[in-house]
Scaffold this motif. Structure first.
Motif, PDB file in Angstrom:
ATOM      1  N   SER A  34       0.838  -1.195   0.000  1.00  6.15           N
ATOM      2  CA  SER A  34       0.000   0.000   0.000  1.00  6.15           C
ATOM      3  C   SER A  34       0.874   1.246   0.000  1.00  6.15           C
ATOM      4  O   SER A  34       2.109   1.156  -0.048  1.00  6.15           O
ATOM      5  N   ASN A  35       0.234   2.424   0.034  1.00  7.46           N
ATOM      6  CA  ASN A  35       0.922   3.714   0.054  1.00  7.46           C
ATOM      7  C   ASN A  35       1.787   3.947  -1.185  1.00  7.46           C
ATOM      8  O   ASN A  35       2.818   4.610  -1.123  1.00  7.46           O
ATOM      9  N   LEU A  36       1.361   3.372  -2.312  1.00  8.08           N
ATOM     10  CA  LEU A  36       2.046   3.571  -3.577  1.00  8.08           C
ATOM     11  C   LEU A  36       1.314   4.648  -4.376  1.00  8.08           C
ATOM     12  O   LEU A  36       0.096   4.805  -4.263  1.00  8.08           O
ATOM     13  N   THR A  37       2.057   5.375  -5.193  1.00  8.81           N
ATOM     14  CA  THR A  37       1.440   6.453  -5.976  1.00  8.81           C
ATOM     15  C   THR A  37       1.063   5.992  -7.379  1.00  8.81           C
ATOM     16  O   THR A  37      -0.091   6.139  -7.798  1.00  8.81           O
ATOM     17  N   ILE A  38       2.001   5.414  -8.114  1.00  6.60           N
ATOM     18  CA  ILE A  38       1.721   4.906  -9.468  1.00  6.60           C
ATOM     19  C   ILE A  38       2.321   3.500  -9.571  1.00  6.60           C
ATOM     20  O   ILE A  38       3.391   3.299 -10.159  1.00  6.60           O
ATOM     21  N   PRO A  39       1.667   2.490  -8.984  1.00  5.58           N
ATOM     22  CA  PRO A  39       2.223   1.127  -9.022  1.00  5.58           C
ATOM     23  C   PRO A  39       2.194   0.559 -10.432  1.00  5.58           C
ATOM     24  O   PRO A  39       1.176   0.593 -11.111  1.00  5.58           O
ATOM     25  N   ASP A  74       6.982   1.713  -8.045  1.00  4.76           N
ATOM     26  CA  ASP A  74       6.157   2.904  -7.925  1.00  4.76           C
ATOM     27  C   ASP A  74       6.815   3.921  -8.841  1.00  4.76           C
ATOM     28  O   ASP A  74       7.902   4.421  -8.539  1.00  4.76           O
ATOM     29  N   THR A  75       6.164   4.200  -9.976  1.00  5.82           N
ATOM     30  CA  THR A  75       6.769   5.089 -10.970  1.00  5.82           C
ATOM     31  C   THR A  75       7.120   6.441 -10.365  1.00  5.82           C
ATOM     32  O   THR A  75       8.069   7.104 -10.799  1.00  5.82           O
ATOM     33  N   ASP A  76       6.394   6.866  -9.352  1.00  7.87           N
ATOM     34  CA  ASP A  76       6.665   8.139  -8.690  1.00  7.87           C
ATOM     35  C   ASP A  76       8.021   8.127  -7.986  1.00  7.87           C
ATOM     36  O   ASP A  76       8.686   9.158  -7.880  1.00  7.87           O
ATOM     37  N   VAL A  77       8.435   6.951  -7.512  1.00  6.57           N
ATOM     38  CA  VAL A  77       9.724   6.811  -6.828  1.00  6.57           C
ATOM     39  C   VAL A  77      10.811   6.364  -7.798  1.00  6.57           C
ATOM     40  O   VAL A  77      11.976   6.736  -7.684  1.00  6.57           O
ATOM     41  N   GLY A 132      13.180   9.994 -17.936  1.00  6.37           N
ATOM     42  CA  GLY A 132      11.965   9.195 -17.999  1.00  6.37           C
ATOM     43  C   GLY A 132      11.724   8.427 -16.718  1.00  6.37           C
ATOM     44  O   GLY A 132      12.428   8.587 -15.708  1.00  6.37           O
ATOM     45  N   ASP A 133      10.698   7.564 -16.777  1.00 10.31           N
ATOM     46  CA  ASP A 133      10.266   6.817 -15.598  1.00 10.31           C
ATOM     47  C   ASP A 133       9.990   5.363 -15.952  1.00 10.31           C
ATOM     48  O   ASP A 133       9.554   5.052 -17.060  1.00 10.31           O
ATOM     49  N   VAL A 134      10.203   4.477 -14.984  1.00  9.55           N
ATOM     50  CA  VAL A 134       9.907   3.059 -15.147  1.00  9.55           C
ATOM     51  C   VAL A 134       8.390   2.879 -15.235  1.00  9.55           C
ATOM     52  O   VAL A 134       7.661   3.274 -14.326  1.00  9.55           O
ATOM     53  N   ASP A 135       7.918   2.288 -16.335  1.00 10.47           N
ATOM     54  CA  ASP A 135       6.484   2.054 -16.506  1.00 10.47           C
ATOM     55  C   ASP A 135       6.250   0.546 -16.609  1.00 10.47           C
ATOM     56  O   ASP A 135       6.818  -0.213 -15.857  1.00 10.47           O
ATOM     57  N   GLY A 136       5.427   0.088 -17.568  1.00  9.50           N
ATOM     58  CA  GLY A 136       5.081  -1.322 -17.648  1.00  9.50           C
ATOM     59  C   GLY A 136       6.241  -2.201 -18.075  1.00  9.50           C
ATOM     60  O   GLY A 136       7.127  -1.773 -18.809  1.00  9.50           O
ATOM     61  N   SER A 137       6.213  -3.465 -17.618  1.00  6.88           N
ATOM     62  CA  SER A 137       7.286  -4.412 -17.922  1.00  6.88           C
ATOM     63  C   SER A 137       6.747  -5.798 -18.239  1.00  6.88           C
ATOM     64  O   SER A 137       5.643  -6.155 -17.832  1.00  6.88           O
TER      65      SER A 137
END
Length: 294
Positions: free
Chosen positions: A144-149, A165-168, A198-203
């Motif tokens: 829990s407490n994730l922003t963009i899992p 968490d893409t936000d982190v 950029g940010d880590v997204d789907g994998s």
């Protein structure tokens, strides 16, 4: 130094999704599926004939899993629904959480047949999201407490799970029970990508255990070894690449979705392929998604 490869693929679908996400492939039918989450659409593409269909949805759908030849599971902002393939009829199945301000985001089926699915705030509110484990009709909150899992995927033997968490922007690794898909330890940082770009997204995770990650904001798909070493970067012609999926009869091709979300008119003119769906154009050692065990 990670080697960067130019785009040698093709536009698989020219339809520009506001938030293209959640691609998957059904080898039994030769069809690829993906969502425009914000547009409330399910896209369907029969690869052998390139026949396209678009299905309107009454919710924000983001994850599709095959159950059997007749049924699919869809994860949405209103919970989990069973979809009849024949006519698109939707039947409520489960609720992940009682947070109407949230929507679903990322998800994938573990090799054992259990589903991991994530939720987040509709406007990416801080720490509003979570990741859940769904085994049949049993729901367990994992984190829990994730922003963009995001970035949910699994090693071929099911013993390792990955997420972010893409936000982190930390790609996380956690040991799993291969028989259940439940965590068997605490998550650890596999790779710290918070320095950008950029940010880590789907994998997705291939048959050799390599992690293929769509890099949101960096027009690329990047490849990691299971130890977190980044070994390759493949460019795509849209800045907001969002999620990959293995496609084709041998799972040896890679589909990549993208988005034009948050772009103004000038931004879209500068990024004319934003929201389109691509084939990366290289041979990969992919594997098919497991069916959800109802």
């Amino acid at each position: 130094m990670t080697e960067t490869h130019s785009f040698t693929g093709r536009v698989l679908c020219e339809t520009a999704c506001q938030l293209g996400e959640g691609p998957t492939y059904d080898p039994a039918t030769g069809k690829a599926f993906w969502f425009d989450i914000k547009g409330q659409k399910l896209h369907e593409l029969h690869l052998p004939t390139m026949t396209k269909a678009v299905h309107d949805l009454p919710f924000l759908g983001s994850v599709l899993a095959v159950i059997d030849a007749e049924r699919q599971l869809i994860v949405s902002d209103r919970g989990l629904f069973i979809r009849k393939v024949a006519d698109g009829t939707l039947s409520p199945f489960l609720t992940l959480e009682d947070k109407p301000q949230n929507r679903s985001n990322d998800g994938r089926v573990h090799p054992c047949g259990a589903l991991w699915a994530s939720t987040m705030g509709r406007n990416a509110e801080k720490h509003a999201g979570a990741i859940y484990h769904v085994a049949g009709d049993r729901v367990t909150k994992l984190y829990s407490n994730l922003t963009i899992p995001n970035s949910i995927c699994f090693s071929p033997d099911g013993s390792i799970g990955y997420f972010t968490d893409t936000d982190v922007d930390h790609l996380m690794r956690v040991a799993l029970d291969p028989k259940t898909g439940l965590p068997a330890g605490e998550p650890e940082v596999l790779c710290d990508e918070s320095g950008g770009p950029g940010d880590v997204d789907g994998s997705v995770c291939d048959a050799d255990g390599l992690i293929w990650n769509a890099r949101w904001g960096a027009n690329a798909v990047e490849v990691y070894r299971p130890d977190g070493t980044k070994i390759a970067r493949y460019l795509v012609p849209a800045s907001q690449s969002s999620c990959p999926a293995f496609i084709g009869e041998k799972a040896d091709r890679l589909l990549v979705t993208s988005a034009w979300q948050d772009m103004d008119a000038a931004g879209r003119r500068a990024d004319p392929h934003a929201g389109q769906t691509f084939e990366l154009g290289i041979a990969v050692k992919g594997r098919f998604e497991s069916a959800f065990a109802l």
